[in-house]
Design a protein around this motif. Structure first.
Motif, PDB file in Angstrom:
ATOM      1  N   PHE A  66      75.269  64.172  31.468  1.00 30.71           N
ATOM      2  CA  PHE A  66      74.465  63.609  32.556  1.00 30.71           C
ATOM      3  C   PHE A  66      73.066  63.254  32.046  1.00 30.71           C
ATOM      4  N   HIS A  67      72.461  64.170  31.308  1.00 29.58           N
ATOM      5  CA  HIS A  67      71.108  63.930  30.795  1.00 29.58           C
ATOM      6  C   HIS A  67      71.086  62.832  29.725  1.00 29.58           C
ATOM      7  N   TYR A  68      72.136  62.733  28.920  1.00 28.91           N
ATOM      8  CA  TYR A  68      72.229  61.601  27.987  1.00 28.91           C
ATOM      9  C   TYR A  68      72.295  60.286  28.757  1.00 28.91           C
ATOM     10  N   GLN A  69      73.064  60.293  29.821  1.00 26.46           N
ATOM     11  CA  GLN A  69      73.268  59.067  30.590  1.00 26.46           C
ATOM     12  C   GLN A  69      71.974  58.560  31.214  1.00 26.46           C
ATOM     13  N   ILE A  70      71.149  59.457  31.707  1.00 32.79           N
ATOM     14  CA  ILE A  70      69.902  59.029  32.348  1.00 32.79           C
ATOM     15  C   ILE A  70      68.729  59.017  31.364  1.00 32.79           C
ATOM     16  N   LYS A  71      69.028  59.169  30.086  1.00 38.22           N
ATOM     17  CA  LYS A  71      68.047  59.120  29.002  1.00 38.22           C
ATOM     18  C   LYS A  71      67.002  60.234  29.096  1.00 38.22           C
ATOM     19  N   ASN A  72      67.408  61.385  29.593  1.00 39.01           N
ATOM     20  CA  ASN A  72      66.541  62.554  29.629  1.00 39.01           C
ATOM     21  C   ASN A  72      66.911  63.422  28.426  1.00 39.01           C
TER      22      ASN A  72
END
Length: 106
Positions: A58-64
Motif C-alpha cells: 500500500f505504501h509503495y503504491q502511494i509513494k510513501n
C-alpha cells in the motif's frame, strides 16, 4: 573469516520477496489496491506476515517510501542501509515496479 550475508533470512524478507514477484499491472481490473485511501493502510495493526506485506505494498503504491521502509525487518534495514539508499534501490529493476503500482496480488 566469512563475510556477512547481504540477504537476510528473516520470515518477513522472504514474504516480501514472494510478494514482489507476484505484482501485476492492469488497467481493467478493480482490486483492493486499485484506489487506495490517501493515508490509511489496509491493516491498522497487522498481525501476520501477509498483512505486513499488504501494508507495505500500500505504501509503495502511494509513494510513501518512508512508511514502506518502516515495515522492513531489522536485518533487511541493515542490508539495505539508510532510507536514502532504500529509495535509490527502488529506482532500479525489478524493485522500480513496486512504486506507484496499480495492483498487487498477495
Amino acid at each position: 573469516m566469512t563475510s556477512p550475508s547481504i540477504i537476510p533470512s528473516s520470515r518477513w524478507f522472504r514474504a516480501s520477496i514472494l510478494t514482489y514477484a507476484s505484482i501485476f499491472y492492469t488497467t481493467t481490473t478493480t482490486h483492493a489496491f486499485s484506489t487506495p485511501s490517501p493515508q490509511i493502510p489496509p491493516f491498522i495493526n497487522p498481525q501476520t506476515p501477509e498483512e505486513v506485506v499488504q501494508n507495505q505494498l500500500f505504501h509503495y503504491q502511494i509513494k510513501n517510501l518512508e512508511s514502506a521502509f518502516s515495515y522492513n525487518s531489522p536485518e533487511n534495514k541493515q542490508a539495505t542501509g539508510s532510507i536514502s539508499d532504500f529509495e535509490t534501490s527502488l529506482q532500479t529493476p525489478p524493485y522500480n515496479l513496486l512504486v506507484n503500482h496499480e495492483r498487487a496480488d498477495v
